[in-house]
Motif scaffolding. Structure first.
Motif, mmCIF file in Angstrom:
data_model
loop_
_atom_site.group_PDB
_atom_site.id
_atom_site.type_symbol
_atom_site.label_atom_id
_atom_site.label_comp_id
_atom_site.label_asym_id
_atom_site.label_seq_id
_atom_site.Cartn_x
_atom_site.Cartn_y
_atom_site.Cartn_z
ATOM 1 N N SER A 82 0.842 -1.198 0.000
ATOM 2 C CA SER A 82 0.000 0.000 0.000
ATOM 3 C C SER A 82 0.873 1.243 0.000
ATOM 4 N N ASN A 83 0.217 2.394 0.010
ATOM 5 C CA ASN A 83 0.900 3.677 0.149
ATOM 6 C C ASN A 83 0.681 4.198 1.563
ATOM 7 N N LEU A 84 1.760 4.673 2.181
ATOM 8 C CA LEU A 84 1.704 5.156 3.553
ATOM 9 C C LEU A 84 2.263 6.563 3.624
ATOM 10 N N ARG A 85 1.701 7.360 4.496
ATOM 11 C CA ARG A 85 2.266 8.679 4.787
ATOM 12 C C ARG A 85 2.853 8.627 6.189
ATOM 13 N N ARG A 86 4.154 8.915 6.283
ATOM 14 C CA ARG A 86 4.845 8.807 7.554
ATOM 15 C C ARG A 86 5.701 10.049 7.791
ATOM 16 N N PRO A 87 5.845 10.478 9.057
ATOM 17 C CA PRO A 87 6.773 11.580 9.354
ATOM 18 C C PRO A 87 8.209 11.129 9.155
ATOM 19 N N VAL A 88 9.088 12.080 8.925
ATOM 20 C CA VAL A 88 10.488 11.735 8.668
ATOM 21 C C VAL A 88 11.134 11.096 9.893
ATOM 22 N N GLN A 89 10.552 11.299 11.094
ATOM 23 C CA GLN A 89 11.115 10.676 12.294
ATOM 24 C C GLN A 89 10.972 9.162 12.267
ATOM 25 N N LEU A 90 10.087 8.615 11.418
ATOM 26 C CA LEU A 90 9.873 7.178 11.320
ATOM 27 C C LEU A 90 10.443 6.599 10.029
ATOM 28 N N LEU A 91 11.303 7.377 9.358
ATOM 29 C CA LEU A 91 11.949 6.906 8.135
ATOM 30 C C LEU A 91 13.466 6.889 8.334
ATOM 31 N N TYR A 92 14.109 5.881 7.739
ATOM 32 C CA TYR A 92 15.553 5.713 7.931
ATOM 33 C C TYR A 92 16.208 5.355 6.611
#
Length: 263
Positions: free
Chosen positions: A245-255
């Motif tokens: 799927s497509n998700l929208r996440r804040p940059v704090q949860l991306l690595y």
């Protein structure tokens, strides 16, 4: 470990993983003595076939600069996260030798299953490259976690099942603790040393997505298809395309991955 103990451990490593070409280490006397002993051993071999094999597959030992421990920061950071997690979960646990050995080997597989880079930038494509791909040629998979009901804990198998459940709990605790430290190390790894600013996320970057619901050895990866800046112009969240799927996440949860397009 003294030199003799290290050489025995090194023989076990090569017997399991195959002959390596390069070793990176600090300047510990044990490593330097082992390097000298290995060279003496190779020179003492007179068989021409073995000599040709050693000359074509010889091991090069590379040391970091003396008194420069931070030069080994990449692997030292991983060791620290592993040791910290092990000390927390195994420090006071009463495990037999077989149970402890099994726990360590499963943790080894867990660490070697982390994604370090990707072949295709489409999340629906095959799994990313892991250290295991370069060790055994494929991804490592462990046995699934067995869910034990309360009814099964009552009866003649009570102690055996409780023991198995205890080992699974140790592995799960290590997984959640080590993964947290590892993701934080990925973030610090991508901070610019001059400006102390985290690496920027761009469209088409493949990133790890933080998700606490995944079981052991499972990672969520996705491709950034859109960035959402805040009122200050800095990117605050991203739209991620995953395999499902497509998700929208804040940059704090991306690595960012250990190895990405910019390297």
């Amino acid at each position: 470990m003294n030199t003799e103990q290290f050489l025995l451990a090194f023989r076990r490593f090569i017997s399991r993983r195959g002959l390596c070409s390069t070793i990176y280490s600090d300047n510990a006397k044990t490593f330097k003595c082992a390097n000298v002993e290995l060279r003496k051993l190779w020179k003492s071999i007179r068989h021409p076939t073995v000599q040709n094999l050693i000359s074509s597959h010889g091991i090069k030992w590379k040391y970091i600069v003396e008194k420069g421990a931070w030069w080994g920061g990449f692997w030292e950071r991983h060791f620290r996260t592993i040791k910290t997690s092990l000390r927390k979960i195994v420090g006071r646990s009463s495990l037999s030798l077989s149970e402890l050995e099994t726990l360590f080997i499963e943790i080894e597989a867990m660490i070697n299953s982390r994604p370090i880079t990707y072949i295709y930038d489409d999340p629906s494509e095959p799994s990313p490259l892991t250290p295991a791909h370069f060790l055994i040629g494929k991804r490592l998979l462990s046995l699934p976690v067995i869910r034990v009901s309360r009814e099964e804990l009552i009866g003649s198998r009570n102690s055996l099942i409780k023991r198995h459940k205890h080992q699974q709990n140790l592995l799960n605790h290590f997984w959640y603790r080590w993964r947290k430290h590892y993701l934080l190390s990925l973030r610090s790894m991508n901070i610019c040393p001059l400006t102390n600013v985290p690496g920027k996320f761009k469209v088409n970057d493949v990133v790890l997505v933080h998700d606490d619901r995944h079981p052991r050895n499972m990672w969520t990866m996705g491709k950034i298809i859109k960035t959402h800046p805040g009122r200050d112009g800095k990117i605050r969240s991203c739209l991620i395309k995953t395999a499902n799927s497509n998700l929208r996440r804040p940059v704090q949860l991306l690595y960012n991955l250990e190895i990405n397009n910019s390297e």
